[in-house]
Scaffold this motif. Structure first.
Motif, PDB file in Angstrom:
ATOM      1  N   GLN A 157       1.370  -0.668  -0.290  1.00  0.00           N
ATOM      2  CA  GLN A 157      -0.261  -0.266  -0.238  1.00  0.00           C
ATOM      3  C   GLN A 157       0.572   1.197  -0.245  1.00  0.00           C
ATOM      4  N   GLU A 158       2.009   0.965  -0.294  1.00  0.00           N
ATOM      5  CA  GLU A 158       3.096   2.318  -0.079  1.00  0.00           C
ATOM      6  C   GLU A 158       3.336   3.091  -1.247  1.00  0.00           C
ATOM      7  N   ASP A 159       2.919   3.981  -1.748  1.00  0.00           N
ATOM      8  CA  ASP A 159       2.936   5.017  -2.370  1.00  0.00           C
ATOM      9  C   ASP A 159       4.411   5.412  -3.826  1.00  0.00           C
ATOM     10  N   THR A 160       5.468   5.638  -3.404  1.00  0.00           N
ATOM     11  CA  THR A 160       6.577   4.917  -3.274  1.00  0.00           C
ATOM     12  C   THR A 160       7.838   3.733  -3.157  1.00  0.00           C
ATOM     13  N   VAL A 161       8.509   3.726  -4.164  1.00  0.00           N
ATOM     14  CA  VAL A 161       9.694   2.515  -3.646  1.00  0.00           C
ATOM     15  C   VAL A 161      10.254   3.020  -2.451  1.00  0.00           C
ATOM     16  N   ASP A 162      10.466   3.843  -2.548  1.00  0.00           N
ATOM     17  CA  ASP A 162      11.205   3.968  -1.069  1.00  0.00           C
ATOM     18  C   ASP A 162      10.735   4.012  -0.192  1.00  0.00           C
ATOM     19  N   GLU A 163       9.087   4.096   0.207  1.00  0.00           N
ATOM     20  CA  GLU A 163       8.479   3.321   1.653  1.00  0.00           C
ATOM     21  C   GLU A 163       8.359   1.799   1.166  1.00  0.00           C
ATOM     22  N   ALA A 164       7.962   1.110  -0.079  1.00  0.00           N
ATOM     23  CA  ALA A 164       8.146   0.492   0.124  1.00  0.00           C
ATOM     24  C   ALA A 164       9.573  -0.282   0.024  1.00  0.00           C
ATOM     25  N   VAL A 165      10.732   0.187   0.145  1.00  0.00           N
ATOM     26  CA  VAL A 165      11.699  -0.303   0.887  1.00  0.00           C
ATOM     27  C   VAL A 165      12.250  -0.538   2.593  1.00  0.00           C
ATOM     28  N   SER A 166      11.633   0.815   3.049  1.00  0.00           N
ATOM     29  CA  SER A 166      11.562   0.767   4.468  1.00  0.00           C
ATOM     30  C   SER A 166      10.225   0.112   5.244  1.00  0.00           C
ATOM     31  N   ALA A 167       9.637  -0.544   4.489  1.00  0.00           N
ATOM     32  CA  ALA A 167       8.236  -0.564   5.335  1.00  0.00           C
ATOM     33  C   ALA A 167       9.404  -2.636   5.326  1.00  0.00           C
ATOM     34  N   ASN A 168       9.543  -2.783   4.416  1.00  0.00           N
ATOM     35  CA  ASN A 168       9.637  -4.290   4.016  1.00  0.00           C
ATOM     36  C   ASN A 168      11.218  -4.604   4.689  1.00  0.00           C
ATOM     37  N   LYS A 169      11.868  -3.357   5.230  1.00  0.00           N
ATOM     38  CA  LYS A 169      13.288  -3.519   6.257  1.00  0.00           C
ATOM     39  C   LYS A 169      12.661  -3.704   7.834  1.00  0.00           C
ATOM     40  N   ALA A 170      11.156  -2.793   8.063  1.00  0.00           N
ATOM     41  CA  ALA A 170      10.611  -2.838   8.940  1.00  0.00           C
ATOM     42  C   ALA A 170      10.173  -4.084   9.795  1.00  0.00           C
ATOM     43  N   MET A 171       9.454  -4.847   8.337  1.00  0.00           N
ATOM     44  CA  MET A 171       9.188  -5.919   8.680  1.00  0.00           C
ATOM     45  C   MET A 171      10.370  -7.033   9.032  1.00  0.00           C
ATOM     46  N   SER A 172      11.558  -7.074   8.119  1.00  0.00           N
ATOM     47  CA  SER A 172      12.660  -8.399   8.531  1.00  0.00           C
ATOM     48  C   SER A 172      12.663  -7.815   9.587  1.00  0.00           C
ATOM     49  N   ARG A 173      13.108  -6.806   9.676  1.00  0.00           N
ATOM     50  CA  ARG A 173      13.631  -6.817  11.848  1.00  0.00           C
ATOM     51  C   ARG A 173      12.070  -7.336  12.549  1.00  0.00           C
ATOM     52  N   PHE A 174      10.831  -7.101  12.554  1.00  0.00           N
ATOM     53  CA  PHE A 174      10.232  -7.428  13.624  1.00  0.00           C
ATOM     54  C   PHE A 174      10.188  -9.354  13.510  1.00  0.00           C
ATOM     55  N   ARG A 175      10.592  -9.170  11.921  1.00  0.00           N
ATOM     56  CA  ARG A 175      10.220 -10.797  11.729  1.00  0.00           C
ATOM     57  C   ARG A 175      11.892 -12.282  12.742  1.00  0.00           C
ATOM     58  N   VAL A 176      13.034 -10.938  12.773  1.00  0.00           N
ATOM     59  CA  VAL A 176      14.007 -11.506  13.386  1.00  0.00           C
ATOM     60  C   VAL A 176      13.603 -11.582  14.899  1.00  0.00           C
ATOM     61  N   HIS A 177      13.278 -10.344  14.951  1.00  0.00           N
ATOM     62  CA  HIS A 177      12.561 -10.502  16.372  1.00  0.00           C
ATOM     63  C   HIS A 177      12.001 -11.529  17.101  1.00  0.00           C
ATOM     64  N   ILE A 178      10.807 -12.478  16.019  1.00  0.00           N
ATOM     65  CA  ILE A 178       9.794 -13.141  16.215  1.00  0.00           C
ATOM     66  C   ILE A 178      10.761 -14.342  16.435  1.00  0.00           C
ATOM     67  N   PHE A 179      11.587 -14.542  15.878  1.00  0.00           N
ATOM     68  CA  PHE A 179      12.193 -15.355  15.800  1.00  0.00           C
ATOM     69  C   PHE A 179      13.699 -16.409  16.635  1.00  0.00           C
ATOM     70  N   LEU A 180      14.628 -14.773  16.892  1.00  0.00           N
ATOM     71  CA  LEU A 180      14.867 -14.801  17.938  1.00  0.00           C
ATOM     72  C   LEU A 180      14.251 -14.992  19.777  1.00  0.00           C
ATOM     73  N   ALA A 181      13.310 -14.853  19.145  1.00  0.00           N
ATOM     74  CA  ALA A 181      12.153 -14.479  20.919  1.00  0.00           C
ATOM     75  C   ALA A 181      11.317 -16.264  20.966  1.00  0.00           C
ATOM     76  N   GLY A 182      12.021 -17.074  20.330  1.00  0.00           N
ATOM     77  CA  GLY A 182      11.380 -18.345  20.016  1.00  0.00           C
ATOM     78  C   GLY A 182      12.347 -19.497  20.332  1.00  0.00           C
ATOM     79  N   LEU A 183      13.611 -18.851  20.657  1.00  0.00           N
ATOM     80  CA  LEU A 183      14.462 -19.828  20.543  1.00  0.00           C
ATOM     81  C   LEU A 183      14.910 -20.091  22.146  1.00  0.00           C
ATOM     82  N   ASP A 184      15.306 -21.627  22.100  1.00  0.00           N
ATOM     83  CA  ASP A 184      15.340 -21.779  23.380  1.00  0.00           C
ATOM     84  C   ASP A 184      16.391 -21.653  24.618  1.00  0.00           C
ATOM     85  N   SER A 185      16.208 -21.382  25.390  1.00  0.00           N
ATOM     86  CA  SER A 185      17.895 -20.772  26.370  1.00  0.00           C
ATOM     87  C   SER A 185      18.356 -21.346  26.306  1.00  0.00           C
ATOM     88  N   GLU A 186      18.685 -22.220  25.498  1.00  0.00           N
ATOM     89  CA  GLU A 186      20.958 -22.711  25.178  1.00  0.00           C
ATOM     90  C   GLU A 186      21.179 -21.509  24.257  1.00  0.00           C
TER      91      GLU A 186
END
Length: 348
Positions: A157-186
């Motif tokens: 839904q972004e209007d420009t390419v820069d906005e789309a790239v920025s939204a994609n980076k934010a989504m990528s970082r959010f998914r990294v945090h989801i992955f890290l949060a679900g790891l075991d304590s080791e």
């Protein structure tokens, strides 16, 4: 082959598209439309039949020579779709005339790009997903599958390419945090290392970094294999000169009463080795204790310490007195060798 002398037809290349259509065990039901639809699009497209499910390959009018070919190909694609469905769906959809209508009916039943309930469920699954002792690869692949389904539901839904790239980076970082949060304590330590990376790692790079760390730790924690049985015994139990084994209570000899060996290895039976130290404390069943006869050089009483059942106490004795040394020491010292009637040098 030739129709006329001097002329020939070019060789014909025949492509067989009638090979069995693989389903890989993925049967469409109420829970796996996204996976099923992607597999079907890929496999039907690989056979150059995508137009039959999208509707681009239209049915020729009656009387045209292509009508027979179209009917055959349409039924072929229909069979591919029907054969990969659960029995309840087959009963509902088998009477539809074209593969395109079957594909449209399935899409309307199981997927709507504006279905917020489905998107909510996928987001909930990704946030609540945990490793919980499973292999790292299993946990990661399951998250990736959920993220791909979410991407299929989303529209940019972004209007420009820069906005789309920025939204994609934010989504990528959010998914990294989801992955890290679900790891075991080791993985707590390596998780902290990933969070300190600058620039931040992508999800794929994060998984690779953690997998390498896990492999290194497993290699370092591998146990050193035990040595060969006979070599292990030789290095542990080979008798040292003047010493006995540290494990003295493993056996108890029924012949001499001492601990640390069995009757079959008792030195009182098989004879003492050359390195044996005879100045050691007396054996339990030795009938006579070590007796030393004193011979003082003069008639003066010499105070000594004797050990009896009542304890240690000073004792005065005169010539020809005998006394039993039981101090627990292996060697005794006097200031004048003449005070002892007999003496010997211990064997080495």
């Amino acid at each position: 082959m030739s129709d006329k002398a001097g002329t020939s037809n070019p060789p014909q290349v025949i492509v067989h598209t009638d090979a069995p259509f693989p389903t890989r065990g993925v049967i469409l039901d109420d829970s796996n439309f996204h996976l099923w639809s992607q597999l079907m699009e890929m496999r039907i497209g690989a056979r150059n039949k995508s137009g039959y499910i999208t509707g681009k390959t239209t049915k020729p009018t009656e009387g045209e020579k292509e009508i027979e070919t179209w009917l055959i190909e349409n039924n072929k694609v229909k069979s591919w779709l029907i054969d990969s469905m659960s029995p309840s769906l087959i009963h509902r959809l088998i009477r539809l005339q074209t593969a395109a209508k079957i594909w449209e009916a399935v899409s309307q039943t199981f997927y709507d790009g504006s279905d917020e309930t489905q998107l909510f469920e996928l987001n909930r699954k990704s946030l609540n997903n945990r490793q919980t002792g499973r292999p790292l690869a299993t946990y990661y692949n399951e998250l990736i599958s959920i993220f791909q389904e979410i991407d299929a539901c989303l529209t940019t839904q972004e209007d420009t390419v820069d906005e789309a790239v920025s939204a994609n980076k934010a989504m990528s970082r959010f998914r990294v945090h989801i992955f890290l949060a679900g790891l075991d304590s080791e993985f707590n330590q390596v998780r902290s290392e990933v969070m300190r990376k600058d620039p931040p790692l992508s999800l794929e790079a994060c998984y690779t970094y953690i997998r390498k760390d896990r492999n290194q730790r497993q290699t370092m924690e591998e146990k050193v294999p035990e040595p060969d049985g006979m070599l292990h015994l030789a290095t542990r139990n080979w008798p040292k000169k003047g010493r006995t084994s540290n494990n003295k209570n493993t056996f108890s000899c029924t012949h001499c009463g001492e601990d640390g060996h069995s009757k079959i290895k008792c030195y009182k039976i098989i004879d003492y080795p050359d390195w044996w130290d005879f100045t050691k404390k007396p054996r339990k069943k030795i009938s006579q204790a070590t007796i030393a006869t004193t011979a003082p050089a003069n008639e003066m009483n010499i105070p000594v310490v004797a050990h009896t059942s009542t304890g240690m106490y000073p004792h005065n004795f005169t010539k020809n007195d005998t006394w039993i040394i039981d101090t627990g020491a292996t060697d005794h010292m006097v200031n004048d060798l003449s005070k002892l009637a007999t003496s010997h040098v211990p064997k080495q």
